[in-house]
Enzyme design. Structure first.
Site, PDB file in Angstrom:
ATOM      1  N   ARG A 170       0.880  -1.165   0.000  1.00  0.00           N
ATOM      2  CA  ARG A 170       0.000   0.000   0.000  1.00  0.00           C
ATOM      3  C   ARG A 170       0.913   1.208   0.000  1.00  0.00           C
ATOM      4  NH1 ARG A 170      -5.541   1.187   1.661  1.00  0.00           N
ATOM      5  NH2 ARG A 170      -5.691   3.298   2.474  1.00  0.00           N
TER       6      ARG A 170
ATOM      7  N   HIS B 164      -6.976   0.891  -7.035  1.00  0.00           N
ATOM      8  CA  HIS B 164      -7.327   0.468  -5.670  1.00  0.00           C
ATOM      9  C   HIS B 164      -8.215  -0.784  -5.761  1.00  0.00           C
ATOM     10  CE1 HIS B 164      -7.687   0.538  -1.521  1.00  0.00           C
ATOM     11  NE2 HIS B 164      -8.381   1.632  -1.297  1.00  0.00           N
TER      12      HIS B 164
ATOM     13  N   GLN C  59     -10.264  -2.465  -2.722  1.00  0.00           N
ATOM     14  CA  GLN C  59     -11.451  -1.680  -2.330  1.00  0.00           C
ATOM     15  C   GLN C  59     -12.660  -2.107  -3.171  1.00  0.00           C
ATOM     16  OE1 GLN C  59     -11.673   1.112   0.011  1.00  0.00           O
ATOM     17  NE2 GLN C  59     -13.853   0.864  -0.397  1.00  0.00           N
TER      18      GLN C  59
ATOM     19  N   ASP D 285     -15.351  10.150  -3.512  1.00  0.00           N
ATOM     20  CA  ASP D 285     -14.080   9.923  -2.818  1.00  0.00           C
ATOM     21  C   ASP D 285     -13.467  11.295  -2.538  1.00  0.00           C
ATOM     22  OD1 ASP D 285     -11.714   8.807  -1.855  1.00  0.00           O
ATOM     23  OD2 ASP D 285     -10.932   8.257  -3.835  1.00  0.00           O
TER      24      ASP D 285
ATOM     25  N   CYS E 275     -15.407   5.414  -0.032  1.00  0.00           N
ATOM     26  CA  CYS E 275     -14.384   4.476   0.465  1.00  0.00           C
ATOM     27  C   CYS E 275     -13.764   4.929   1.780  1.00  0.00           C
ATOM     28  CB  CYS E 275     -13.307   4.279  -0.585  1.00  0.00           C
ATOM     29  SG  CYS E 275     -12.608   5.829  -1.148  1.00  0.00           S
TER      30      CYS E 275
ATOM     31  N   ARG F  46     -14.564  -4.230   3.912  1.00  0.00           N
ATOM     32  CA  ARG F  46     -13.128  -4.264   3.599  1.00  0.00           C
ATOM     33  C   ARG F  46     -12.481  -5.452   4.311  1.00  0.00           C
ATOM     34  NH1 ARG F  46      -9.880  -2.830   0.619  1.00  0.00           N
ATOM     35  NH2 ARG F  46      -8.566  -1.198   1.460  1.00  0.00           N
TER      36      ARG F  46
HETATM   37  N1  NVA Z   1      -8.364   8.160  -3.456  1.00  0.00           N
HETATM   38  C1  NVA Z   1      -8.096   7.968  -2.047  1.00  0.00           C
HETATM   39  C2  NVA Z   1      -8.546   6.621  -1.613  1.00  0.00           C
HETATM   40  C3  NVA Z   1      -8.480   6.398  -0.132  1.00  0.00           C
HETATM   41  C4  NVA Z   1      -8.919   5.009   0.313  1.00  0.00           C
HETATM   42  C5  NVA Z   1      -6.621   8.161  -1.786  1.00  0.00           C
HETATM   43  O1  NVA Z   1      -5.794   7.616  -2.519  1.00  0.00           O
HETATM   44  O2  NVA Z   1      -6.277   8.873  -0.846  1.00  0.00           O
END
Ligand code: NVA
Length: 255
Positions: free
Chosen positions: A36, A63, A66, A156, A197, A242
């Site tokens: 991650r 992602h 998710q 998001d 998310c 999740r």
């Molecule tokens: N687009 C967001 C997703 C967070 C789960 C980020 O990358 O911060």
């Protein structure tokens, strides 16, 4: 299972040791590696060299884990996926938007991405979604009225992890794309659900959202607190999923 967390201060990956070498070392010690971070190239280099399953836990571009939780939540709520109308509104070219576009296409879900022109998905991602499509429609637009007929709205954060952009400029660009009651009314669907998310900028109860409020006067960004609270059951169901979905992903790839 046991999990070992290796943060950037614990390892030298890419700094003093190449990603390929780190992949080989970790691959010899662990049954799988979840990355991650930011760079898509790193997760791909890990996967190529580790000799154990490597899971993309989030990069700048994608992602995928998710998605399993999100579509699981949609399936739990509607009991079907094919033919559902899913609309993503906001930063239409971030990791979540890219992944939703391709996953929806794969699953036969009709996907609409509503975003200002400069924040719409790259043509490469749209082409990938088209290649993977099993029949759902793909619609990219900057017109918020395209949300009409949505079964589910997804949004998001407006600035993703690691993004080096001016917050105020991004807010100005996306202000008309906030998920608020007006947007829900445009769907003309009183049963519409909202997914996010998380984390969400829906009030001023975090350090960053407090600073934004004190500096610019905004109490919420991508989703109003009113909508967030009204939809919190499904949003937190999505968050809980999740856990269940990542367990399924690990089990499936290690069994
Ligand atoms: N687009 C967001 C997703 C967070 C789960 C980020 O990358 O911060």
């Amino acid at each position: 299972m046991q999990v070992t967390y290796l943060g950037s201060s614990e390892i030298q990956m890419g700094k003093k040791e190449s990603v390929a070498d780190t992949a080989k070392v970790l691959g010899s010690m662990f049954d799988g590696i979840e990355y991650r971070g930011f760079s898509q190239q790193i997760v791909e280099d890990l996967a190529e060299n580790a000799n154990v399953p490597v899971w993309n836990g989030l990069t700048d571009e994608w992602h995928p884990t998710q998605m399993i939780a999100d579509f699981m939540t949609l399936k739990e709520h509607f009991s079907y996926l094919e033919g559902l109308n899913l609309t993503y509104i906001g930063d239409g070219r971030n990791n979540v938007a890219n992944s939703l576009l391709v996953t929806a296409a794969k699953l036969g879900v009709n996907i609409t991405i509503i975003a200002p022109k400069s924040l719409q998905p790259d043509q490469e991602v749209i082409d990938l979604a088209k290649i993977q499509s099993t029949g759902g429609t793909i619609h990219i637009t900057d017109d918020i009225t395209a949300s009409k007929g949505s079964d589910a709205i997804y949004t998001d954060v407006w600035l993703s992890m690691g993004e080096d952009a001016d917050f105020k400029e991004r807010i100005d660009l996306l202000w008309d794309y906030q998920v608020n009651q007006n947007l829900l009314d445009l769907t003309e669907n009183p049963e519409v659900i909202v997914l996010h998310c998380l984390p969400a900028f829906h009030n001023t109860k975090t350090e960053i959202s407090k600073t934004i409020y004190e500096t610019y006067g905004y109490e919420s960004l991508e989703i109003t607190d009113e909508v967030f609270q009204a939809q919190s059951d499904i949003i937190f169901q999505e968050a809980e999923n999740r856990l269940h979905s990542i367990k399924a992903i690990l089990y499936w790839s290690l069994k």
